[in-house]
Write an enzyme that holds these catalytic residues in place. Structure first.
Site, PDB file in Angstrom:
ATOM      1  N   ARG A 275       1.523   3.875  -7.920  1.00 48.56           N
ATOM      2  CA  ARG A 275       0.210   3.165  -8.881  1.00 48.56           C
ATOM      3  C   ARG A 275      -0.186   4.199  -9.961  1.00 48.56           C
ATOM      4  NH1 ARG A 275      -3.280   4.168  -3.402  1.00 48.56           N
ATOM      5  NH2 ARG A 275      -2.011   2.218  -2.407  1.00 48.56           N
TER       6      ARG A 275
ATOM      7  N   LYS B 294       1.697   0.803  12.807  1.00 50.30           N
ATOM      8  CA  LYS B 294       2.290   2.468  12.687  1.00 50.30           C
ATOM      9  C   LYS B 294       1.251   2.044  14.006  1.00 50.30           C
ATOM     10  CE  LYS B 294       2.802   6.221   9.866  1.00 50.30           C
ATOM     11  NZ  LYS B 294       2.262   6.887   8.852  1.00 50.30           N
TER      12      LYS B 294
ATOM     13  N   VAL C 122       4.411  15.231  -0.250  1.00 50.00           N
ATOM     14  CA  VAL C 122       4.394  15.826  -1.615  1.00 50.00           C
ATOM     15  C   VAL C 122       3.373  17.586  -1.229  1.00 50.00           C
ATOM     16  CG1 VAL C 122       3.753  16.136  -4.169  1.00 50.00           C
ATOM     17  CG2 VAL C 122       4.734  14.175  -3.310  1.00 50.00           C
TER      18      VAL C 122
ATOM     19  N   HIS D 287       5.264  19.387   0.930  1.00 52.29           N
ATOM     20  CA  HIS D 287       6.881  20.209   0.611  1.00 52.29           C
ATOM     21  C   HIS D 287       6.927  20.605  -0.242  1.00 52.29           C
ATOM     22  CE1 HIS D 287       6.845  18.736   5.084  1.00 52.29           C
ATOM     23  NE2 HIS D 287       6.575  17.880   4.732  1.00 52.29           N
TER      24      HIS D 287
ATOM     25  N   ASN E 119      -2.862   0.980  12.921  1.00 61.78           N
ATOM     26  CA  ASN E 119      -2.337   1.765  11.542  1.00 61.78           C
ATOM     27  C   ASN E 119      -1.578   0.239  11.216  1.00 61.78           C
ATOM     28  OD1 ASN E 119      -2.530   1.881   8.860  1.00 61.78           O
ATOM     29  ND2 ASN E 119      -1.919   3.444   9.532  1.00 61.78           N
TER      30      ASN E 119
ATOM     31  N   ASN F   4       2.895   9.345  -1.460  1.00 61.84           N
ATOM     32  CA  ASN F   4       3.134   8.424  -2.281  1.00 61.84           C
ATOM     33  C   ASN F   4       1.568   7.873  -2.764  1.00 61.84           C
ATOM     34  OD1 ASN F   4       4.864   7.003  -3.054  1.00 61.84           O
ATOM     35  ND2 ASN F   4       5.251   5.452  -1.086  1.00 61.84           N
ATOM     36  N   GLY F   5       0.668   7.681  -1.763  1.00 62.66           N
ATOM     37  CA  GLY F   5      -1.058   7.148  -2.394  1.00 62.66           C
ATOM     38  C   GLY F   5      -1.309   9.112  -2.863  1.00 62.66           C
TER      39      GLY F   5
ATOM     40  N   ASP G  44      10.019   8.812  -5.713  1.00 60.19           N
ATOM     41  CA  ASP G  44      10.286   9.609  -4.421  1.00 60.19           C
ATOM     42  C   ASP G  44       9.909  10.902  -5.177  1.00 60.19           C
ATOM     43  OD1 ASP G  44      11.553  11.777  -2.593  1.00 60.19           O
ATOM     44  OD2 ASP G  44      11.512   9.794  -1.785  1.00 60.19           O
ATOM     45  N   MET G  45       9.108  11.834  -5.221  1.00 59.26           N
ATOM     46  CA  MET G  45       9.095  13.027  -5.593  1.00 59.26           C
ATOM     47  C   MET G  45      10.103  14.174  -5.162  1.00 59.26           C
ATOM     48  SD  MET G  45       6.750  14.692  -7.952  1.00 59.26           S
ATOM     49  CE  MET G  45       5.871  14.249  -7.711  1.00 59.26           C
TER      50      MET G  45
ATOM     51  N   HIS H  22      -8.190   8.101   1.891  1.00 59.06           N
ATOM     52  CA  HIS H  22      -7.902   8.987   2.592  1.00 59.06           C
ATOM     53  C   HIS H  22      -8.775   9.976   3.238  1.00 59.06           C
ATOM     54  CE1 HIS H  22      -4.817   8.991  -0.240  1.00 59.06           C
ATOM     55  NE2 HIS H  22      -4.001   8.542   0.774  1.00 59.06           N
TER      56      HIS H  22
ATOM     57  N   ARG I   7      -7.428   2.053  12.181  1.00 67.20           N
ATOM     58  CA  ARG I   7      -7.569   2.970  10.866  1.00 67.20           C
ATOM     59  C   ARG I   7      -7.994   1.342  10.126  1.00 67.20           C
ATOM     60  NH1 ARG I   7      -4.295   3.795   6.002  1.00 67.20           N
ATOM     61  NH2 ARG I   7      -5.005   4.753   4.184  1.00 67.20           N
TER      62      ARG I   7
ATOM     63  N   GLU J 173      -3.940  12.539  10.118  1.00 68.42           N
ATOM     64  CA  GLU J 173      -4.942  11.219  10.115  1.00 68.42           C
ATOM     65  C   GLU J 173      -5.315  10.530  11.567  1.00 68.42           C
ATOM     66  OE1 GLU J 173      -2.818  10.003   6.530  1.00 68.42           O
ATOM     67  OE2 GLU J 173      -4.972   9.147   5.874  1.00 68.42           O
TER      68      GLU J 173
HETATM   69  P1  ADP Z   1       2.922   8.266   2.645  1.00 68.52           P
HETATM   70  O1  ADP Z   1       1.653   8.620   1.480  1.00 68.52           O
HETATM   71  O2  ADP Z   1       3.323   6.982   1.793  1.00 68.52           O
HETATM   72  O3  ADP Z   1       1.735   8.926   3.677  1.00 68.52           O
HETATM   73  P2  ADP Z   1       3.683  10.808   2.387  1.00 68.52           P
HETATM   74  O4  ADP Z   1       2.697  11.619   2.950  1.00 68.52           O
HETATM   75  O5  ADP Z   1       4.235  11.320   3.874  1.00 68.52           O
HETATM   76  O6  ADP Z   1       3.834   9.344   1.730  1.00 68.52           O
HETATM   77  O7  ADP Z   1       4.411  11.522   1.035  1.00 68.52           O
HETATM   78  C1  ADP Z   1       5.008  11.237   1.047  1.00 68.52           C
HETATM   79  C2  ADP Z   1       5.946  11.495  -0.524  1.00 68.52           C
HETATM   80  O8  ADP Z   1       6.052  13.236  -0.584  1.00 68.52           O
HETATM   81  C3  ADP Z   1       7.549  11.095  -1.494  1.00 68.52           C
HETATM   82  O9  ADP Z   1       7.540  10.835  -2.105  1.00 68.52           O
HETATM   83  C4  ADP Z   1       7.946  12.695  -0.926  1.00 68.52           C
HETATM   84  O10 ADP Z   1       9.572  11.793  -1.618  1.00 68.52           O
HETATM   85  C5  ADP Z   1       7.152  13.021  -0.877  1.00 68.52           C
HETATM   86  N1  ADP Z   1       8.179  14.418   0.023  1.00 68.52           N
HETATM   87  C6  ADP Z   1       8.371  14.755   0.813  1.00 68.52           C
HETATM   88  N2  ADP Z   1       9.093  15.763   1.069  1.00 68.52           N
HETATM   89  C7  ADP Z   1       9.007  16.378   0.404  1.00 68.52           C
HETATM   90  C8  ADP Z   1       9.848  17.596  -0.324  1.00 68.52           C
HETATM   91  N3  ADP Z   1      10.348  18.954   0.444  1.00 68.52           N
HETATM   92  N4  ADP Z   1       9.238  17.379  -1.960  1.00 68.52           N
HETATM   93  C9  ADP Z   1       8.877  17.053  -2.798  1.00 68.52           C
HETATM   94  N5  ADP Z   1       8.676  15.236  -1.848  1.00 68.52           N
HETATM   95  C10 ADP Z   1       8.828  15.462  -0.813  1.00 68.52           C
END
Ligand code: ADP
Length: 371
Positions: free
Chosen positions: A215, A15, A305, A308, A8, A185-186, A256-257, A154, A65, A355
């Site tokens: 975004r 990556k 998000v 988790h 990637n 994040n996206g 960061d969520m 995605h 990718r 992915e």
């Molecule tokens: P990317 O889009 O970069 O691949 P990920 O799918 O890894 O990202 O998601 C990253 C997001 O997931 C970050 O905003 C992070 O805050 C959120 N995240 C990870 N763990 C948790 C959690 N326990 N609670 C809320 N958000 C989380």
């Protein structure tokens, strides 16, 4: 077992993950490519570093990718000179994403000349969306000339989690309708009917649709004219603002969520508004896809998000019991695979996306290799 290296390639990072069948033999990330002061020089040096760190004995294929496949690429494609040229020709459509992918393809073909390479596109899964779902109501000639339409992204993830959802529910994929919510994040949503995408929230680029980490998601395009004409920002400044300083970050200063949720707990007003805006857009999108699909067998959360955050899952679907959608608080807090009550008409699932594994599988399939 067949060994596949998945790459990637981003503008400043590569990556990688080496698979033997579904087993991961090695993985890693080369960062700060092209940065002065200690970074890796370029994509070629990054791949050389990966090749020196990783035992590529018995490697059968490389899967790449690629973010944007335009209208051209609707499935994983074995790479040759012509394919590289066609992906290069798509750079105007994806100036932020495709140049790195082209560089990754070229470098890998040079350094691993005897290994077949496959391009797997983020857009391909959405090529099944009917015309009315990808066409914007703008001047049709302009749109055709400049290839302006919804492409969606995605796709590898949406396709993978929709299939896993049917497997987990023990249903045939062809008869399973799923709303997939990829919230990282996206972030993007898709409506998937019988394993085929029929709607998605990202557009010409990954900027459209849901509110994301940095975004903006969908906005009235007049905002752009206004920022240019009235506020005097250049187009580059506006693009950077909407893609890198929008979303949760733009609203409250955190993307960061976890940080946003902590601040919501503490009653921080900017974070509360950011979270509400994020959830509102998510609910509106789920509502739209309920209407597109009619019958929805499952709503599946995935990515950082989605996998988790019990709070995002619970709050985005709260109050939809009259539509047959509910969350079981205990299952949700525990992060169970199925977080809806057993008697729900629509199941709600948490499915970790993968992915890279999906790219490895699609790479083998494209080349007719065994697992
Ligand atoms: P990317 O889009 O970069 O691949 P990920 O799918 O890894 O990202 O998601 C990253 C997001 O997931 C970050 O905003 C992070 O805050 C959120 N995240 C990870 N763990 C948790 C959690 N326990 N609670 C809320 N958000 C989380």
């Amino acid at each position: 077992m067949t060994r596949v290296l998945v790459l990637n390639t981003g503008s400043s990072s590569v990556k990688y993950r080496l698979f033997d069948g579904t087993t991961t033999l090695a993985k890693g990330l080369v960062e700060r490519i092209g940065e002065s002061g200690g970074g890796t020089a370029d994509h070629r040096a990054a791949l050389q570093q990966i090749m020196s760190e990783t035992d590529l004995d018995g490697l059968a294929a490389v899967g790449h990718r690629v973010v944007h496949g335009g209208s051209d690429f609707t499935e994983p494609t074995v790479v040759d000179d012509d394919v590289v040229a066609r992906i290069e020709a798509l750079i105007p459509l994806a100036p932020l994403h495709n140049p790195a992918a082209v560089s990754g393809l070229e470098v890998a073909r040079t350094l691993l000349p005897d290994i077949p390479q496959v391009a797997v596109f983020d857009t391909a899964f959405h090529s099944t969306i009917p015309a009315e779902g990808v066409t914007w109501a703008i001047d049709a000639e302009l749109a055709a000339k400049w290839q302006i339409r919804r492409y969606g992204f995605h796709g590898t993830s949406h396709g993978y989690v929709a299939r896993r959802t049917a497997e987990i529910l023990g249903r045939p994929l062809e008869d399973t309708n799923v709303i997939t919510l990829h919230l990282g994040n996206g972030a993007s949503a898709a409506a998937v009917r019988g394993g085929r995408s029929v709607a998605t929230s990202m557009g010409l680029s990954p900027l459209d649709g849901l509110v994301m980490g940095t975004r903006s998601g969908s906005i009235d395009p007049t905002v752009i004219f206004h920022l240019h004409r009235v506020a005097g920002l250049s187009l580059d400044e506006i693009e950077s603002s909407l893609t890198r300083h929008g979303g949760l970050l733009g609203l409250c200063g955190d993307n960061d969520m976890r940080a946003v949720e902590d601040r919501v707990e503490a009653g921080d007003p900017a974070a509360v508004l950011a979270f509400d805006v994020y959830l509102r857009r998510l609910r509106e999108t789920v509502g739209a896809y309920l209407a597109v699909l009619g019958r929805v067998d499952a709503i599946t959360f995935t990515a950082g998000v989605g996998e988790h955050s019990p709070t995002v899952r619970a709050r985005s679907l709260a109050g939809l019991e009259p539509l047959g959608i509910a969350i079981d608080p205990t299952r949700n807090e525990a992060g169970a695979e199925i977080v809806s009550p057993a008697d729900s008409r629509t199941a709600v699932l948490v499915v970790p996306t993968d992915e890279e594994l999906e790219i490895a599988n699609q790479t083998r399939t494209a080349l007719g290799l065994a697992d």
